[in-house]
Design a protein around this motif. Structure first.
Motif, PDB file in Angstrom:
ATOM      1  N   LYS A 142       0.850  -1.064   0.194  1.00  0.00           N
ATOM      2  CA  LYS A 142      -0.264   0.023  -0.055  1.00  0.00           C
ATOM      3  C   LYS A 142       0.931   1.312   0.054  1.00  0.00           C
ATOM      4  N   GLU A 145       2.090   1.923  -3.532  1.00  0.00           N
ATOM      5  CA  GLU A 145       1.272   2.198  -4.233  1.00  0.00           C
ATOM      6  C   GLU A 145       1.006   1.034  -5.564  1.00  0.00           C
ATOM      7  N   LEU A 148      -4.014  -0.946  -4.241  1.00  0.00           N
ATOM      8  CA  LEU A 148      -4.809   0.202  -4.277  1.00  0.00           C
ATOM      9  C   LEU A 148      -6.040  -0.035  -3.820  1.00  0.00           C
TER      10      LEU A 148
END
Length: 229
Positions: A142, A145, A148
């Motif tokens: 997370k 990225e 998501l």
């Protein structure tokens, strides 16, 4: 099917020479872009991430295996899946012999959100020997990225992140995702994403080619079974 026009060898050479001029423009532009990438600022990683691999629990600094740089491939493999992503598998299939990266003090590894007991049999099925870690118990995916939240659900996307060790600290230097992975896989293409680059004398900024007191770039290249010697 629409195929290329048929011409004489002489006409082909003329057309090829014209295209070569454009190819050299792209090559010089890529060199300039790579130099700009190496000038990107970096971010210190102060969080203690926890991974699981073949030797048990590991922190981010352990993934370097004692080397100066780390290139991590974010492999799409969600905890509820039984097998890894097909496209990500195709990407790992084209990774070259890791000895050439290691000779430039760079470690390559994969990381996924799936638990390690799921990763292990799939890795064996694919015949891969590269390091592969689980970030199941952490928010690493997370934070970088590649996992998501969309419409209340977690979705995966492929990516690649580069890290540098300096003065006992770990720094994040670069990440790219999805189409940014196109054309990657060779030793030089991966090194071009790192802060130290290919470690060639001609590269900008100056002073990074001889960072380890060893011959620069291409002078280090050996047969992959000769490096330990």
């Amino acid at each position: 099917m629409s195929l290329p026009e048929i011409v004489s060898r002489g006409d082909w050479r003329v057309a090829r020479a014209e295209l070569l001029v454009k190819e050299k423009v792209v090559t010089r532009a890529k060199d300039a872009l790579n130099a700009e990438r190496r000038r990107l600022p970096m971010v210190g990683i102060d969080r203690e991430y926890v991974f699981e691999g073949g030797d048990g629990k590991a922190g981010l600094s352990d993934l370097f295996e004692g080397r100066r740089q780390l290139v991590l491939y974010h492999f799409m493999f969600a905890p509820e899946w039984d097998t890894g992503c097909r496209s990500c598998s195709g990407f790992l299939d084209q990774i070259g012999h890791l000895a050439h990266l290691k000779a430039r003090d760079t470690t390559f590894a994969a990381v996924s959100r799936a638990p390690y007991p799921k990763i292990l049999p799939f890795k064996a099925r694919m015949g891969w020997t590269l390091p592969w870690y689980s970030s199941y118990a952490d928010d690493f995916n997370k934070d970088f990225e590649v996992t998501l939240e969309r419409d209340g659900e977690l979705v995966e996307r492929p990516g690649l992140s580069c890290f540098l060790r300096d003065g006992g600290r770990v720094f994040h230097t670069y990440s790219t995702y999805e189409r940014g992975l196109d054309g990657l896989g060779s030793t030089t293409s991966l090194l071009d994403l790192t802060a130290l680059g290919r470690q060639e004398e001609w590269e900008d900024p100056e002073g990074r080619a001889s960072a380890f007191g060893a011959p620069a770039g291409s002078e280090r290249i050996r047969y992959h079974d000769e490096y330990d010697g």
